[in-house]
Design an enzyme around this catalytic site. Structure first.
Site, PDB file in Angstrom:
ATOM      1  N   SER A 120       0.825  -1.217   0.000  1.00 47.13           N
ATOM      2  CA  SER A 120       0.000   0.000   0.000  1.00 47.13           C
ATOM      3  C   SER A 120       0.856   1.262   0.000  1.00 47.13           C
ATOM      4  O   SER A 120       1.920   1.307   0.631  1.00 47.13           O
ATOM      5  CB  SER A 120      -0.889   0.006   1.251  1.00 47.13           C
ATOM      6  OG  SER A 120      -1.496   1.275   1.420  1.00 47.13           O
ATOM      7  N   TYR A 154      -1.946   5.531  -4.512  1.00 50.05           N
ATOM      8  CA  TYR A 154      -2.984   6.547  -4.402  1.00 50.05           C
ATOM      9  C   TYR A 154      -2.453   7.766  -5.136  1.00 50.05           C
ATOM     10  O   TYR A 154      -1.352   8.253  -4.831  1.00 50.05           O
ATOM     11  CB  TYR A 154      -3.245   6.923  -2.937  1.00 50.05           C
ATOM     12  CG  TYR A 154      -4.152   5.968  -2.195  1.00 50.05           C
ATOM     13  CD1 TYR A 154      -5.400   5.629  -2.708  1.00 50.05           C
ATOM     14  CD2 TYR A 154      -3.779   5.435  -0.965  1.00 50.05           C
ATOM     15  CE1 TYR A 154      -6.238   4.774  -2.025  1.00 50.05           C
ATOM     16  CE2 TYR A 154      -4.618   4.580  -0.270  1.00 50.05           C
ATOM     17  CZ  TYR A 154      -5.850   4.247  -0.811  1.00 50.05           C
ATOM     18  OH  TYR A 154      -6.687   3.408  -0.130  1.00 50.05           O
ATOM     19  N   THR A 180      -5.413   2.758  -7.212  1.00 46.21           N
ATOM     20  CA  THR A 180      -6.719   2.652  -6.549  1.00 46.21           C
ATOM     21  C   THR A 180      -7.570   3.861  -6.918  1.00 46.21           C
ATOM     22  O   THR A 180      -7.147   5.004  -6.752  1.00 46.21           O
ATOM     23  CB  THR A 180      -6.537   2.540  -5.023  1.00 46.21           C
ATOM     24  OG1 THR A 180      -5.779   1.363  -4.768  1.00 46.21           O
ATOM     25  CG2 THR A 180      -7.872   2.456  -4.306  1.00 46.21           C
ATOM     26  N   LYS A 251      -7.550  -0.579  -9.647  1.00 46.43           N
ATOM     27  CA  LYS A 251      -8.247  -1.248  -8.539  1.00 46.43           C
ATOM     28  C   LYS A 251      -9.434  -0.410  -8.080  1.00 46.43           C
ATOM     29  O   LYS A 251      -9.280   0.777  -7.778  1.00 46.43           O
ATOM     30  CB  LYS A 251      -7.282  -1.444  -7.368  1.00 46.43           C
ATOM     31  CG  LYS A 251      -7.920  -1.974  -6.095  1.00 46.43           C
ATOM     32  CD  LYS A 251      -6.859  -2.328  -5.066  1.00 46.43           C
ATOM     33  CE  LYS A 251      -7.453  -2.934  -3.820  1.00 46.43           C
ATOM     34  NZ  LYS A 251      -8.064  -1.954  -2.915  1.00 46.43           N
ATOM     35  N   HIS A 275     -13.297  -1.901  -2.151  1.00 46.96           N
ATOM     36  CA  HIS A 275     -12.439  -1.493  -1.045  1.00 46.96           C
ATOM     37  C   HIS A 275     -12.838  -2.220   0.252  1.00 46.96           C
ATOM     38  O   HIS A 275     -12.802  -1.653   1.345  1.00 46.96           O
ATOM     39  CB  HIS A 275     -12.523   0.029  -0.849  1.00 46.96           C
ATOM     40  CG  HIS A 275     -11.211   0.677  -0.484  1.00 46.96           C
ATOM     41  ND1 HIS A 275     -10.434   1.336  -1.393  1.00 46.96           N
ATOM     42  CD2 HIS A 275     -10.541   0.764   0.696  1.00 46.96           C
ATOM     43  CE1 HIS A 275      -9.353   1.814  -0.789  1.00 46.96           C
ATOM     44  NE2 HIS A 275      -9.393   1.476   0.476  1.00 46.96           N
TER      45      HIS A 275
HETATM   46  C1  LIG Z   1      -7.691  -2.047   7.088  1.00 49.34           C
HETATM   47  C2  LIG Z   1      -7.737  -1.930   5.601  1.00 49.34           C
HETATM   48  C3  LIG Z   1      -6.887  -1.046   4.962  1.00 49.34           C
HETATM   49  C4  LIG Z   1      -6.925  -0.929   3.561  1.00 49.34           C
HETATM   50  N1  LIG Z   1      -6.025  -0.105   2.967  1.00 49.34           N
HETATM   51  C5  LIG Z   1      -6.016  -0.032   1.606  1.00 49.34           C
HETATM   52  C6  LIG Z   1      -5.043   0.759   0.951  1.00 49.34           C
HETATM   53  O1  LIG Z   1      -4.185   1.378   1.573  1.00 49.34           O
HETATM   54  N2  LIG Z   1      -5.095   0.815  -0.403  1.00 49.34           N
HETATM   55  C7  LIG Z   1      -6.023   0.127  -1.132  1.00 49.34           C
HETATM   56  O2  LIG Z   1      -6.030   0.196  -2.361  1.00 49.34           O
HETATM   57  N3  LIG Z   1      -6.939  -0.665  -0.521  1.00 49.34           N
HETATM   58  C8  LIG Z   1      -6.936  -0.758   0.822  1.00 49.34           C
HETATM   59  N4  LIG Z   1      -7.850  -1.577   1.425  1.00 49.34           N
HETATM   60  C9  LIG Z   1      -8.759  -2.413   0.601  1.00 49.34           C
HETATM   61  C10 LIG Z   1      -8.106  -3.758   0.277  1.00 49.34           C
HETATM   62  O3  LIG Z   1      -7.083  -3.612  -0.676  1.00 49.34           O
HETATM   63  C11 LIG Z   1      -9.111  -4.744  -0.319  1.00 49.34           C
HETATM   64  O4  LIG Z   1      -9.792  -4.135  -1.389  1.00 49.34           O
HETATM   65  C12 LIG Z   1     -10.119  -5.271   0.695  1.00 49.34           C
HETATM   66  O5  LIG Z   1      -9.544  -5.390   1.970  1.00 49.34           O
HETATM   67  C13 LIG Z   1     -10.635  -6.617   0.226  1.00 49.34           C
HETATM   68  O6  LIG Z   1     -11.620  -7.073   1.066  1.00 49.34           O
HETATM   69  P1  LIG Z   1     -11.387  -8.153   2.261  1.00 49.34           P
HETATM   70  O7  LIG Z   1     -10.743  -7.393   3.381  1.00 49.34           O
HETATM   71  O8  LIG Z   1     -12.764  -8.601   2.555  1.00 49.34           O
HETATM   72  O9  LIG Z   1     -10.499  -9.258   1.726  1.00 49.34           O
HETATM   73  C14 LIG Z   1      -7.835  -1.698   2.819  1.00 49.34           C
HETATM   74  C15 LIG Z   1      -8.691  -2.584   3.462  1.00 49.34           C
HETATM   75  C16 LIG Z   1      -8.644  -2.724   4.844  1.00 49.34           C
HETATM   76  C17 LIG Z   1      -9.549  -3.712   5.505  1.00 49.34           C
END
Ligand SMILES: Cc1cc2nc3c(=O)[nH]c(=O)nc-3n(C[C@H](O)[C@H](O)[C@H](O)COP(=O)(O)O)c2cc1C
Length: 387
Positions: A120, A154, A180, A251, A275
């Site tokens: 990330s 980002y 993203t 994404k 997300h």
């Molecule tokens: C705590 C947390 C932080 C996240 N941070 C980012 C991030 O920094 N960048 C991003 O593109 N997606 C982020 N996401 C989304 C994840 O990449 C992903 O789309 C999502 O967690 C998938 O769902 P799942 O947790 O049910 O597997 C985050 C998700 C969570 C739960």
């Protein structure tokens, strides 16, 4: 007397164990979604609603004799090989789950399991240190590993800083840029407000600590004035493609029109994602979006890699995504639960659980190869339509 540790057999076991270990503020930060959290729930539910129709009397013994080959998956025009079609989704601030090692623990597990870790922008360890650890682990401990690093970008308001991030990712040997696009503004995550979410001392988004040290999404207390650019549009995707030689993956696609647009703009892949239910609530569950996008793209779907994330908790979920045409899935929270429970070893166990479940699901569905999953007509969708 200490409570006996529960047997950690599946992702939900890791979830519950992590919940009991983490401070409530951090657990809530990781686990919750936006508004009423309906999308968060829907992501998982939509997978469960799809029923499987297994094929039998097919020799699947090669899974037992040569346990890894059959699950191997090529992505990005065969420039990367995964030990099974599952990658690590980009999630922020791994040091909240494991203060000592954070992303360095996650990357060790990615190498051990021969999968891709998507790092990330908001990582709590600098992207160069993660890349060095990745390199070191392959060299010293896992010379056969096919693991790669991708960088999740980002797009910041400050395009000069955005370009710097891209250039650093290239210098550090990241193999793809994952942009993203579902975060023009942060979703309404009420738990941040209820808990007065504050970062512990010393934990910050290291990649965003620029020379002037003020360009960070998270300050000491959570701030909503994030530097992510709400003006982001397809023009910027063209710009990014013009300044990098890395493959670009978008994404955060849900709408079929956007999937078509992504193909038109020449990107190499899309990740169908909401997300993890943290942005727009009541957004469609991702496995349903995958199905709609596949239908809408028709034969054009072969022009790009299509990935999906959100709610994947079992090997059967992975199999369903592959049957619907995804190249691979990404998992977010399960990785964080593994990390919180047992650092690198915990993440490795989570990935191994998913891999073993996936392999078993393949066998029980009569699939010798990944290709069979797509060909075998295994899904009953909503008990109505049949693929
Ligand atoms: C705590 C947390 C932080 C996240 N941070 C980012 C991030 O920094 N960048 C991003 O593109 N997606 C982020 N996401 C989304 C994840 O990449 C992903 O789309 C999502 O967690 C998938 O769902 P799942 O947790 O049910 O597997 C985050 C998700 C969570 C739960």
């Amino acid at each position: 007397m200490d409570k006996p540790q529960r047997l950690l057999l599946n992702i939900e076991d890791y979830h519950q164990q992590a919940k009991s270990k983490l401070p409530a503020m951090i657990y809530d930060f990781y686990s919750t979604g936006s508004d009423d959290q309906l999308t968060l729930i829907d992501n998982e539910r939509a997978f469960r609603q799809i029923k499987l129709r297994p094929k039998v009397l097919i020799d699947v013994s090669s899974h037992s004799t040569n346990n890894s080959i059959n699950c191997q998956t090529q992505v990005l025009n065969s420039t990367a090989t995964l030990s099974f079609p599952c990658m690590i989704a980009p999630t922020a601030l791994h040091r909240l789950a494991n203060n000592e090692h954070g992303e360095l623990a996650t990357v060790r597990a990615a190498v051990a399991c021969s999968t891709i870790m998507c790092v990330s922008t908001n990582a709590s360890v600098d992207m160069k240190r993660i890349a060095d650890e990745h390199h070191q682990q392959i060299r010293m401990n896992y010379p056969q590993s096919t693991s790669q690093l991708w960088f999740q970008l980002y797009v910041l308001k400050n395009r000069r800083n955005t370009q710097k991030l891209i250039e650093r990712a290239e210098e550090c040997n990241y193999k793809a840029l994952v942009i993203t696009v579902d975060h023009c503004e942060q979703g309404n995550r009420e738990c941040y407000i209820r808990n007065n979410f504050t970062l512990p001392n010393g934990i910050q988004a290291e990649n965003l600590m620029d020379d002037d040290n003020d360009n960070t999404e998270f300050g000491k207390t959570y701030r909503s004035d994030i530097p992510i650019d709400a003006a982001l549009s397809w023009k910027d995707i063209d710009w990014i493609r013009s300044i990098t030689s890395l493959p670009v993956i978008i994404k955060g696609i849900i709408h079929p029109d956007d999937a078509r647009e992504a193909i038109r703009h020449g990107v190499q892949g899309i990740i169908i994602s909401n997300h993890g239910g943290r942005q727009l609530d009541t957004c469609q569950g991702t496995i349903d979006a995958l199905r709609d996008i596949m239908i809408a793209l028709g034969n054009d779907k072969d022009q790009i890699d299509i990935y999906v994330d959100g709610g994947i908790r079992r090997g059967t979920d992975i199999l369903k995504a592959i049957a619907l045409g995804a190249k691979a899935v990404l998992v977010g929270r399960p990785i964080l639960w593994g990390l919180a429970v047992d650092g690198a070893q915990g993440v490795q166990s989570v990935l191994n659980i998913l891999k073993n479940e996936f392999r078993l699901a393949m066998m029980l569905c009569g699939c010798q190869t990944i290709e069979d999953i797509r060909k075998n007509n295994l899904l009953i969708l909503d008990n109505r339509s049949k693929l």
